[in-house]
Design an enzyme around this catalytic site. Structure first.
Site, PDB file in Angstrom:
ATOM      1  N   TYR A 144       0.748  -1.147  -0.040  1.00 57.78           N
ATOM      2  CA  TYR A 144      -0.007  -0.053  -0.103  1.00 57.78           C
ATOM      3  C   TYR A 144       0.884   1.196  -0.039  1.00 57.78           C
ATOM      4  CZ  TYR A 144      -4.834  -2.032   0.914  1.00 57.78           C
ATOM      5  OH  TYR A 144      -5.948  -2.357   0.633  1.00 57.78           O
ATOM      6  N   LYS A 193       2.671 -15.147   2.815  1.00 57.57           N
ATOM      7  CA  LYS A 193       3.038 -15.980   1.659  1.00 57.57           C
ATOM      8  C   LYS A 193       4.423 -16.340   1.320  1.00 57.57           C
ATOM      9  CE  LYS A 193       1.327 -17.719  -2.327  1.00 57.57           C
ATOM     10  NZ  LYS A 193       0.762 -19.194  -2.518  1.00 57.57           N
ATOM     11  N   ASP A 225      -3.694 -18.300   0.829  1.00 51.44           N
ATOM     12  CA  ASP A 225      -4.444 -19.077  -0.243  1.00 51.44           C
ATOM     13  C   ASP A 225      -5.235 -19.852   0.655  1.00 51.44           C
ATOM     14  OD1 ASP A 225      -2.088 -20.159  -0.008  1.00 51.44           O
ATOM     15  OD2 ASP A 225      -1.723 -20.857  -2.070  1.00 51.44           O
ATOM     16  N   ASP A 249      -6.915  -6.844   3.967  1.00 56.31           N
ATOM     17  CA  ASP A 249      -7.755  -5.787   3.438  1.00 56.31           C
ATOM     18  C   ASP A 249      -8.662  -7.049   2.534  1.00 56.31           C
ATOM     19  OD1 ASP A 249      -9.337  -3.822   1.929  1.00 56.31           O
ATOM     20  OD2 ASP A 249      -8.086  -4.562   0.022  1.00 56.31           O
ATOM     21  N   ASP A 253     -12.657  -8.613   3.898  1.00 57.90           N
ATOM     22  CA  ASP A 253     -14.133  -8.759   3.035  1.00 57.90           C
ATOM     23  C   ASP A 253     -14.674 -10.020   3.227  1.00 57.90           C
ATOM     24  OD1 ASP A 253     -13.837  -6.072   2.581  1.00 57.90           O
ATOM     25  OD2 ASP A 253     -14.264  -6.075   0.552  1.00 57.90           O
TER      26      ASP A 253
HETATM   27  C1  IPM Z   1     -10.673  -0.756   3.601  1.00 55.51           C
HETATM   28  C2  IPM Z   1     -10.693  -0.176   2.186  1.00 55.51           C
HETATM   29  C3  IPM Z   1      -9.505   0.490   1.848  1.00 55.51           C
HETATM   30  C4  IPM Z   1      -8.437  -0.192   1.825  1.00 55.51           C
HETATM   31  C5  IPM Z   1      -9.614   1.535   0.321  1.00 55.51           C
HETATM   32  C6  IPM Z   1     -10.888   2.228   0.627  1.00 55.51           C
HETATM   33  C7  IPM Z   1      -8.351   2.447   0.508  1.00 55.51           C
HETATM   34  O1  IPM Z   1     -10.863  -1.046   1.232  1.00 55.51           O
HETATM   35  O2  IPM Z   1     -10.460  -0.183   4.674  1.00 55.51           O
HETATM   36  O3  IPM Z   1     -10.695  -2.125   3.537  1.00 55.51           O
HETATM   37  O4  IPM Z   1      -8.029  -0.663   0.953  1.00 55.51           O
HETATM   38  O5  IPM Z   1      -7.662  -0.280   2.914  1.00 55.51           O
HETATM   39 MG    MG Z   2     -10.977  -3.196   1.748  1.00 57.12          MG
END
Ligand code: IPM
Ligand code: MG
Length: 367
Positions: A144, A193, A225, A249, A253
């Site tokens: 990042y 990884k 993975d 990240d 999700d």
């Molecule tokens: C998160 C989001 C952010 C990230 C984006 C909006 C930059 O996806 O906080 O998970 O990738 O960290």
């Molecule tokens: Mg995110």
């Protein structure tokens, strides 16, 4: 914290950010009344709307306001309007700059399937299967924050993103994860990884070394993975998942899907400056103006704030009970609706949660 008067910087941001932060600050003010503390809210521009107003996603005034506060509440940033901008002029650049400027190296994302939503998780976890783990994501290093470059033209065009980790960066997030595990079930699964990446090789070596000084801790390592697969196959095996910035990240999700909806998950970022809470769902441009956004993730941010920063676990508990009570009644925003639910708007859902808090408060005062 014995203090009873706090300042919260509120950054509603873009998309559904303003509506979910409004829901959450309402709940926070209810708690202030019930638990005898005062909270001053300082609203500041951030993200796409700050680009429009001030020409920068993180204006100096906003950063100064955050640095002066006891904590920061962020709604969401980004939207189609800025999607074609170069990376360094997008709202997301403001978020990354904020994380860096506040020194927020540790990001906690609790992945918890709340009981009333059990039927809704896409994996339909078995009745005995508890989904309750924390992702501890390193937040200010990795790919990042390395160089991002596109060079050359036509068929010669090429791009690179540079990932870097230093030993102290890995050590501090590892210590943070170990401390969380000590408050939970003493299990840490570190994700990397290391069969391919140098940063991951250093990561695994460093985590292993620190783990050797923690006799009571059950530490293991998974390649990312495999971790992605195990989260789906056997989520109950996890207690604390320790990850680098990029892997955290992605896996958060995936974890959010287990919690029923990405709209259910709050996050807590900590480091040298004031802590920051934000729901992980993003700005959801498709929901703007429809009053459909699920406020739960942001309301749960308030619960995290009260528990972790203001040392008011009873207030946090009350919020979660109110929220679970409304969900158990079958009152739901559309994203977490199932057969038999009553689908309501985001603001109606919040109203129901606040009505419950009001009732609990009266009961507590009467006791
Ligand atoms: C998160 C989001 C952010 C990230 C984006 C909006 C930059 O996806 O906080 O998970 O990738 O960290
Ligand atoms: Mg995110």
């Amino acid at each position: 914290m014995s203090q009873k008067h706090w300042t919260l910087a509120v950054l509603p941001g873009d998309g559904i950010g303003p509506e979910v932060t409004r829901a959450a600050t309402g709940v926070l003010q209810d708690c202030a009344g019930k638990f005898g503390f005062r909270i001053d809210l300082v609203e500041l521009p951030f993200g796409g709307n700050a680009i429009e107003k001030c020409g920068h996603p993180l204006p100096q005034e906003t950063l100064n306001g955050c640095l002066k506060s006891d904590a920061v509440l962020l709604g969401a940033i980004g939207g189609p309007k800025w999607d074609s901008q170069p990376l360094d002029r997008r709202p997301e650049a403001g978020l990354l700059a904020m994380r860096r400027a506040l020194g927020l190296y540790a990001n906690l994302r609790p992945i918890r399937l709340r009981e009333p939503l059990r039927g809704l998780s896409p994996l339909r976890p078995r009745a005995e299967c508890v989904v309750d783990f924390e992702i501890i994501r390193e937040l200010v290093g990795d790919i990042y924050f390395g160089e991002h470059k596109i060079e050359g033209h036509g068929a010669d065009e090429h791009a690179r993103d540079v990932a870097t980790y230093s030993v102290p960066e890995i050590e501090r997030i590892t210590r943070f994860a170990f401390a969380r595990a000590r408050r939970r079930k003493h299990r840490v699964t570190s994700v990397d990884k290391a069969n391919v990446l140098a940063t991951s090789t250093l990561w695994r070596r460093t985590v292993t070394r620190l783990g050797a000084d923690e006799p009571g801790l059950n530490l293991d390592h998974l390649y990312v993975d495999n971790a992605a697969m195990q989260i789906i196959l056997r989520p109950e095996q996890f207690d604390v998942l320790l990850t680098s910035n990029l892997f955290g990240d992605i896996l958060s999700d995936e974890g959010a899907a287990l919690a029923g909806s990405i709209g259910m998950v709050p996050s807590w970022s900590a480091g040298s400056g004031p802590p920051l809470v934000e729901p992980i769902h993003g700005s959801a441009p498709q929901l703007v103006g429809k009053d459909m956004a699920n406020p739960c993730g942001t309301i749960l941010c308030i619960s995290l704030l009260l528990r972790e920063r203001f040392d008011l676990p009873q207030a946090a508990e009350m919020i979660e009970q109110a929220l679970d009570g409304v969900l158990a009644e079958g009152i739901r925003t559309a994203d977490v609706a199932e057969a038999g639910s009553t689908v309501v708007s985001g603001s109606e859902f919040t109203k129901r949660v606040r009505a419950r808090i009001e009732k609990y408060g009266e009961a507590a005062q009467g006791a």
